[in-house]
Enzyme design. Structure first.
Site, PDB file in Angstrom:
ATOM      1  N   ARG A  67      13.803 158.503  14.086  1.00 15.94           N
ATOM      2  CA  ARG A  67      12.605 157.652  14.041  1.00 15.94           C
ATOM      3  C   ARG A  67      11.901 157.563  15.389  1.00 15.94           C
ATOM      4  NH1 ARG A  67      15.249 152.590  11.808  1.00 15.94           N
ATOM      5  NH2 ARG A  67      17.157 153.768  11.547  1.00 15.94           N
ATOM      6  N   GLU A 104      24.986 150.327  15.290  1.00 16.43           N
ATOM      7  CA  GLU A 104      25.308 149.166  14.447  1.00 16.43           C
ATOM      8  C   GLU A 104      26.076 149.596  13.208  1.00 16.43           C
ATOM      9  OE1 GLU A 104      21.970 146.926  12.881  1.00 16.43           O
ATOM     10  OE2 GLU A 104      23.268 145.293  12.246  1.00 16.43           O
TER      11      GLU A 104
HETATM   12  O1  LIG Z   1      21.143 150.240  18.970  1.00 16.64           O
HETATM   13  P1  LIG Z   1      21.996 150.935  17.982  1.00 16.64           P
HETATM   14  O2  LIG Z   1      23.008 150.033  17.320  1.00 16.64           O
HETATM   15  O3  LIG Z   1      22.648 152.152  18.567  1.00 16.64           O
HETATM   16  O4  LIG Z   1      21.059 151.433  16.790  1.00 16.64           O
HETATM   17  C1  LIG Z   1      19.756 151.904  16.981  1.00 16.64           C
HETATM   18  C2  LIG Z   1      19.558 153.258  16.393  1.00 16.64           C
HETATM   19  O5  LIG Z   1      19.805 153.228  14.974  1.00 16.64           O
HETATM   20  C3  LIG Z   1      18.710 153.833  14.305  1.00 16.64           C
HETATM   21  O6  LIG Z   1      18.893 155.211  14.165  1.00 16.64           O
HETATM   22  P2  LIG Z   1      19.753 155.890  13.013  1.00 16.64           P
HETATM   23  O7  LIG Z   1      21.087 156.265  13.593  1.00 16.64           O
HETATM   24  O8  LIG Z   1      19.774 155.026  11.791  1.00 16.64           O
HETATM   25  O9  LIG Z   1      18.992 157.241  12.777  1.00 16.64           O
HETATM   26  P3  LIG Z   1      17.583 157.641  12.150  1.00 16.64           P
HETATM   27  O10 LIG Z   1      16.555 157.397  13.214  1.00 16.64           O
HETATM   28  O11 LIG Z   1      17.799 159.083  11.878  1.00 16.64           O
HETATM   29  O12 LIG Z   1      17.316 156.816  10.907  1.00 16.64           O
HETATM   30  C4  LIG Z   1      17.538 153.568  15.204  1.00 16.64           C
HETATM   31  O13 LIG Z   1      16.477 154.474  14.956  1.00 16.64           O
HETATM   32  C5  LIG Z   1      18.135 153.717  16.574  1.00 16.64           C
HETATM   33  O14 LIG Z   1      18.106 155.057  17.032  1.00 16.64           O
HETATM   34  N1  LIG Z   2      19.366 146.705  11.519  1.00 19.98           N
HETATM   35  C1  LIG Z   2      18.756 147.874  11.741  1.00 19.98           C
HETATM   36  N2  LIG Z   2      17.589 148.182  11.133  1.00 19.98           N
HETATM   37  C2  LIG Z   2      16.967 149.367  11.358  1.00 19.98           C
HETATM   38  N3  LIG Z   2      17.456 150.285  12.183  1.00 19.98           N
HETATM   39  C3  LIG Z   2      18.608 150.026  12.811  1.00 19.98           C
HETATM   40  N4  LIG Z   2      19.331 150.743  13.680  1.00 19.98           N
HETATM   41  C4  LIG Z   2      20.420 150.037  14.007  1.00 19.98           C
HETATM   42  N5  LIG Z   2      20.437 148.858  13.370  1.00 19.98           N
HETATM   43  C5  LIG Z   2      19.303 148.834  12.616  1.00 19.98           C
END
Ligand SMILES: O=P(O)(O)OC[C@H]1O[C@H](OP(=O)(O)OP(=O)(O)O)[C@H](O)[C@@H]1O
Ligand SMILES: Nc1ncnc2[nH]cnc12
Length: 180
Positions: A67, A104
């Site tokens: 994202r 998370e």
């Molecule tokens: O602060 P954190 O607990 O590390 O989480 C944040 C990350 O989680 C989500 O990515 P995700 O791994 O869901 O990947 P995506 O962007 O491919 O959906 C978001 O886009 C961040 O990169």
């Molecule tokens: N709660 C949340 N919602 C969307 N993106 C996330 N990436 C990590 N935690 C998330």
């Protein structure tokens, strides 16, 4: 930011949809698709990022898979600055550095091309959400491993109760929207 009214930020916040128990039980998922699906709100976000970064010395923008690509790609385009993809393991074709992390809701590995940054270059990292900070910390370490200097880590959303900002206290952090 001085040019922004609180009511504008509230309207922006309302475009983020909250989905309980996705992708796993107990997670309150902040879904940005309604926001980026509305051209006016997407442009507003990019205007805010532009206002913050257009006068800074930035050599490259690093985008976190997946994202983060949305915002980093748009900002790199507007500013005419090179884009560095920081990708989940197995996606980058050249030699990489790797960093394992926990977010998370998962454990994963981020990678960067070893030649992505020239020594001393000023790099801005952008992503959509700062939650625990595990992902952003791994990305920051990769940029530093390549010899880059972090300008800032910028996010659309900070999820405050997950304390990512504390974890990343040695870096400058900026977020447009904060959720409790
Ligand atoms: O602060 P954190 O607990 O590390 O989480 C944040 C990350 O989680 C989500 O990515 P995700 O791994 O869901 O990947 P995506 O962007 O491919 O959906 C978001 O886009 C961040 O990169
Ligand atoms: N709660 C949340 N919602 C969307 N993106 C996330 N990436 C990590 N935690 C998330």
């Amino acid at each position: 930011m001085t040019f922004l009214l609180q009511s504008t930020l509230s309207r922006l916040k309302e475009k983020v949809r909250t989905i309980p128990d996705f992708p796993e039980k107990g997670v309150l998922y902040r879904d940005i698709t309604p926001l980026i699906g509305d051209g006016q709100f997407f442009r507003l976000v990019m205007t805010i990022f532009l206002e913050r970064y257009q006068r800074r010395k930035i050599d490259k923008i690093a985008a976190i898979d997946a994202r983060g690509f949305i915002f980093a790609g748009a900002l790199a385009h507007i500013l005419g600055i090179g884009l560095i993809p920081i990708r989940k393991k197995g996606k980058l074709p050249f030699q990489t550095f790797e960093s394992e992390y926990a977010s998370e809701y998962g454990v994963n590995t981020l990678t960067i091309h070893r030649d992505a940054v020239e020594r001393g270059e000023q790099v801005l990292i952008l992503d959509d959400v700062l939650a625990t900070g595990g992902t952003a910390e791994a990305a920051a370490k990769l940029v530093e491993r390549c010899g880059g200097t972090l300008v800032e880590l910028g996010f659309l959303i900070e999820l405050r109760e997950l304390k990512g900002k504390e974890r990343l206290r040695r870096y400058p952090i900026y977020s447009i929207l904060q959720f409790p």
